[in-house]
Design a protein around this motif. Sequence first.
Motif, PDB file in Angstrom:
ATOM      1  N   PRO A   3       0.817  -1.229   0.000  1.00 15.49           N
ATOM      2  CA  PRO A   3       0.000   0.000   0.000  1.00 15.49           C
ATOM      3  C   PRO A   3       0.840   1.263   0.000  1.00 15.49           C
ATOM      4  CG  PRO A   3      -0.861  -1.597   1.570  1.00 15.49           C
ATOM      5  CD  PRO A   3       0.445  -2.161   1.084  1.00 15.49           C
ATOM      6  N   PHE A   4       1.954   1.245   0.731  1.00 12.99           N
ATOM      7  CA  PHE A   4       2.793   2.440   0.777  1.00 12.99           C
ATOM      8  C   PHE A   4       3.393   2.749  -0.587  1.00 12.99           C
ATOM      9  CE2 PHE A   4       7.011   4.355   1.288  1.00 12.99           C
ATOM     10  CZ  PHE A   4       6.652   5.543   1.901  1.00 12.99           C
ATOM     11  N   ARG A   5       3.900   1.697  -1.259  1.00 10.50           N
ATOM     12  CA  ARG A   5       4.503   1.926  -2.576  1.00 10.50           C
ATOM     13  C   ARG A   5       3.452   2.375  -3.574  1.00 10.50           C
ATOM     14  NH1 ARG A   5       8.114  -2.872  -4.640  1.00 10.50           N
ATOM     15  NH2 ARG A   5       8.345  -1.325  -6.308  1.00 10.50           N
ATOM     16  N   ARG A   6       2.245   1.807  -3.471  1.00 10.16           N
ATOM     17  CA  ARG A   6       1.180   2.221  -4.375  1.00 10.16           C
ATOM     18  C   ARG A   6       0.826   3.696  -4.139  1.00 10.16           C
ATOM     19  NH1 ARG A   6      -2.176  -1.275  -3.207  1.00 10.16           N
ATOM     20  NH2 ARG A   6      -2.015  -2.654  -5.014  1.00 10.16           N
ATOM     21  N   MET A   7       0.684   4.088  -2.871  1.00  8.31           N
ATOM     22  CA  MET A   7       0.356   5.476  -2.567  1.00  8.31           C
ATOM     23  C   MET A   7       1.473   6.414  -3.018  1.00  8.31           C
ATOM     24  SD  MET A   7      -0.637   7.259   1.067  1.00  8.31           S
ATOM     25  CE  MET A   7       1.076   7.265   1.614  1.00  8.31           C
ATOM     26  N   LEU A   8       2.733   6.012  -2.812  1.00  9.24           N
ATOM     27  CA  LEU A   8       3.858   6.843  -3.246  1.00  9.24           C
ATOM     28  C   LEU A   8       3.866   6.995  -4.763  1.00  9.24           C
ATOM     29  CD1 LEU A   8       6.437   8.360  -2.468  1.00  9.24           C
ATOM     30  CD2 LEU A   8       7.683   6.192  -2.662  1.00  9.24           C
ATOM     31  N   ARG A   9       3.591   5.904  -5.461  1.00 11.05           N
ATOM     32  CA  ARG A   9       3.565   5.968  -6.923  1.00 11.05           C
ATOM     33  C   ARG A   9       2.440   6.879  -7.407  1.00 11.05           C
ATOM     34  NH1 ARG A   9       3.002   0.659 -10.894  1.00 11.05           N
ATOM     35  NH2 ARG A   9       2.994   1.807 -12.878  1.00 11.05           N
ATOM     36  N   GLN A  10       1.277   6.761  -6.793  1.00 11.61           N
ATOM     37  CA  GLN A  10       0.158   7.618  -7.176  1.00 11.61           C
ATOM     38  C   GLN A  10       0.458   9.089  -6.873  1.00 11.61           C
ATOM     39  OE1 GLN A  10      -2.755   5.711  -4.754  1.00 11.61           O
ATOM     40  NE2 GLN A  10      -3.380   4.237  -6.332  1.00 11.61           N
ATOM     41  N   THR A  11       1.086   9.326  -5.726  1.00 10.83           N
ATOM     42  CA  THR A  11       1.436  10.701  -5.357  1.00 10.83           C
ATOM     43  C   THR A  11       2.404  11.310  -6.356  1.00 10.83           C
ATOM     44  OG1 THR A  11       1.095  10.226  -3.006  1.00 10.83           O
ATOM     45  CG2 THR A  11       2.460  12.129  -3.549  1.00 10.83           C
ATOM     46  N   ALA A 220     -10.179  11.544  -7.865  1.00 12.59           N
ATOM     47  CA  ALA A 220     -10.571  10.997  -6.569  1.00 12.59           C
ATOM     48  C   ALA A 220     -11.086   9.577  -6.685  1.00 12.59           C
ATOM     49  CB  ALA A 220     -11.628  11.896  -5.925  1.00 12.59           C
ATOM     50  N   ALA A 221     -11.662   9.247  -7.818  1.00 16.33           N
ATOM     51  CA  ALA A 221     -12.128   7.876  -8.018  1.00 16.33           C
ATOM     52  C   ALA A 221     -10.980   6.914  -8.301  1.00 16.33           C
ATOM     53  CB  ALA A 221     -13.140   7.840  -9.167  1.00 16.33           C
ATOM     54  N   ALA A 222      -9.884   7.426  -8.853  1.00 15.79           N
ATOM     55  CA  ALA A 222      -8.763   6.562  -9.227  1.00 15.79           C
ATOM     56  C   ALA A 222      -7.747   6.397  -8.107  1.00 15.79           C
ATOM     57  CB  ALA A 222      -8.081   7.109 -10.481  1.00 15.79           C
ATOM     58  N   VAL A 223      -7.503   7.464  -7.349  1.00 10.21           N
ATOM     59  CA  VAL A 223      -6.472   7.416  -6.306  1.00 10.21           C
ATOM     60  C   VAL A 223      -7.042   8.049  -5.042  1.00 10.21           C
ATOM     61  CG1 VAL A 223      -4.568   7.517  -7.956  1.00 10.21           C
ATOM     62  CG2 VAL A 223      -5.484   9.629  -7.007  1.00 10.21           C
ATOM     63  N   PRO A 224      -6.471   7.756  -3.863  1.00 11.12           N
ATOM     64  CA  PRO A 224      -6.939   8.392  -2.628  1.00 11.12           C
ATOM     65  C   PRO A 224      -6.743   9.900  -2.679  1.00 11.12           C
ATOM     66  CG  PRO A 224      -5.571   6.486  -2.141  1.00 11.12           C
ATOM     67  CD  PRO A 224      -5.435   6.735  -3.607  1.00 11.12           C
ATOM     68  N   GLY A 385      -7.144  18.435   5.333  1.00  7.22           N
ATOM     69  CA  GLY A 385      -7.635  19.077   4.120  1.00  7.22           C
ATOM     70  C   GLY A 385      -8.337  18.108   3.197  1.00  7.22           C
ATOM     71  N   ALA A 386      -7.790  16.904   3.023  1.00  5.90           N
ATOM     72  CA  ALA A 386      -8.428  15.902   2.171  1.00  5.90           C
ATOM     73  C   ALA A 386      -9.763  15.452   2.751  1.00  5.90           C
ATOM     74  CB  ALA A 386      -7.490  14.715   1.997  1.00  5.90           C
ATOM     75  N   ARG A 387      -9.806  15.297   4.067  1.00  2.00           N
ATOM     76  CA  ARG A 387     -11.055  14.862   4.695  1.00  2.00           C
ATOM     77  C   ARG A 387     -12.140  15.935   4.572  1.00  2.00           C
ATOM     78  NH1 ARG A 387     -11.979  10.469   7.437  1.00  2.00           N
ATOM     79  NH2 ARG A 387     -13.666  10.318   8.973  1.00  2.00           N
ATOM     80  N   LEU A 388     -11.776  17.206   4.776  1.00  2.00           N
ATOM     81  CA  LEU A 388     -12.743  18.283   4.598  1.00  2.00           C
ATOM     82  C   LEU A 388     -13.218  18.378   3.162  1.00  2.00           C
ATOM     83  CD1 LEU A 388     -11.116  21.110   6.776  1.00  2.00           C
ATOM     84  CD2 LEU A 388     -13.132  19.737   7.333  1.00  2.00           C
ATOM     85  N   PHE A 389     -12.326  18.154   2.216  1.00  2.00           N
ATOM     86  CA  PHE A 389     -12.704  18.186   0.801  1.00  2.00           C
ATOM     87  C   PHE A 389     -13.647  17.038   0.482  1.00  2.00           C
ATOM     88  CE2 PHE A 389     -12.016  17.262  -3.712  1.00  2.00           C
ATOM     89  CZ  PHE A 389     -12.226  18.515  -4.262  1.00  2.00           C
ATOM     90  N   ARG A 391     -15.678  15.489   2.559  1.00  2.00           N
ATOM     91  CA  ARG A 391     -16.981  15.680   3.191  1.00  2.00           C
ATOM     92  C   ARG A 391     -17.736  16.881   2.608  1.00  2.00           C
ATOM     93  NH1 ARG A 391     -18.253  13.341   8.050  1.00  2.00           N
ATOM     94  NH2 ARG A 391     -16.681  11.962   8.972  1.00  2.00           N
ATOM     95  N   GLY A 392     -17.029  17.999   2.410  1.00  2.00           N
ATOM     96  CA  GLY A 392     -17.711  19.229   2.033  1.00  2.00           C
ATOM     97  C   GLY A 392     -17.968  19.374   0.555  1.00  2.00           C
ATOM     98  N   VAL A 393     -17.057  18.847  -0.293  1.00  2.00           N
ATOM     99  CA  VAL A 393     -17.160  19.064  -1.734  1.00  2.00           C
ATOM    100  C   VAL A 393     -17.670  17.825  -2.456  1.00  2.00           C
ATOM    101  CG1 VAL A 393     -15.890  19.698  -3.814  1.00  2.00           C
ATOM    102  CG2 VAL A 393     -15.338  20.786  -1.634  1.00  2.00           C
ATOM    103  N   LEU A 394     -17.049  16.683  -2.187  1.00  2.26           N
ATOM    104  CA  LEU A 394     -17.463  15.452  -2.856  1.00  2.26           C
ATOM    105  C   LEU A 394     -18.682  14.810  -2.197  1.00  2.26           C
ATOM    106  CD1 LEU A 394     -14.010  13.787  -3.629  1.00  2.26           C
ATOM    107  CD2 LEU A 394     -15.373  15.311  -5.053  1.00  2.26           C
ATOM    108  N   GLN A 395     -19.050  15.317  -1.005  1.00  2.00           N
ATOM    109  CA  GLN A 395     -20.216  14.796  -0.293  1.00  2.00           C
ATOM    110  C   GLN A 395     -20.123  13.292  -0.078  1.00  2.00           C
ATOM    111  OE1 GLN A 395     -22.520  16.830   0.916  1.00  2.00           O
ATOM    112  NE2 GLN A 395     -21.486  18.599   0.018  1.00  2.00           N
TER     113      GLN A 395
END
Length: 410
Positions: A3-11, A220-224, A385-389, A391-395
């Motif tokens: 998971p870490f390598r996947r997240m790093l690659r996506q980032t 957002a649908a493709a990566v965290p 910031g991601a959590r607020l986005f 909840r507030g924007v993507l609902q």
Amino acid sequence: MSPFRRMLRQTMTIARRDFIATVFTPIFLLFLFAPVIMGSFGAIGGLGAASVSDGAQDKARIIAIVPAGTTPVIQRGDARLRAMFRRDETPPALMTVTPRRDPAAQARAAFDAKNIDAAAVLYGPLDAPQILYGSRGVRAADYLATLAQVTLATERLGGTLPASNPTKIRMTRTGTSIGGQHQSAFFAVFGIFFLTLFLSGQVVGTMAEERNNKVIEVLAAAVPLESVFFGKLIGMFGVAVLFVAFWGTVVGQITSLLPAGAAAAIGDLTPAVGGPAFMLLFAAYFSMAYLLLGSVFLGVGAQASTMREIQMLSLPITILQVGMFGLSSAAVSRPDSWLATFAEIFPLSSPFAMAGHAANSPELWPHFAALAWQALWVTIFIAVGARLFRRGVLQSGSARPFWRRRRSSD
């Protein structure tokens, strides 16, 4: 793949996408050469202000109403005293006038003259002179008082002062000076403030266009979302590093052409940790300041959907940056105080204050703790910031944080 390598690659994929989209555009050249444009306007304004100031200085005068026999003596004393002043600190030119029947009225009338601007006027006996001065003539009045003393001493010694031939020997310190450390601390704080003020504000609008184009929903649908936020922050930080590297090279070449006097003045800036370590810490704290402020701006700017909202956010963002600069500047001038401790611990001011701490203190271990503390807050700001986005924007407030998600294969 873990998971870490996947997240790093996506980032890094998001970072590379934003970096290329920003750098490989004609607009980036305008951004890169913005300091030249700003400097040109500043130079034009400075030249205009200087010409106005020089014109006013040419008309300014200090006036001594003294007998004709005293005029040569006071002029010699004036020439001797002026040699101690720098060019921009020199008092207004001296003008000697022979007294008339009423010297007091003559002195007051000098302030109403149309051809000169009287800063201060002296009249009466030199052992008890009367000095009139205007609203900006306090220093000129002090100068006239000193000049009266010198002239009086010269007259009582027969018209000449005894000569003195001093031997002047320039000394250099073998270690760092407190003044040099404080100057280095202030320049470190100001340097990080200027760079972050100029560079980090652009992070605010990085998601507005993609929100309007619905691209952010695809990402957002493709990566965290945490990878999206951190990737965008890394991408814009890469743009900032490219900007700093370009202008750092240019400034480095310019400073090599400075005269010996200017080079010596720069050499007096002596940080306590030493030059090489200070440069590394300055780069590290600039990076942390950019990431901290950028993560906050990215989280706040992600809530804005239009350019008007982004423009409305620019003022509080600038106020926040100026506030951190003011807090850190006050802290580095009072090392080891409670104010310095607070500025070094508070996340948004910590990079500024710790850069000044590096100039004032030779200890290195606090910097490792400070960098780890600041990196922790970068992570917190991005996650919040991601959590607020989300909840507030993507609902989609029910979505779990990235650290709780499992791979789809599990």
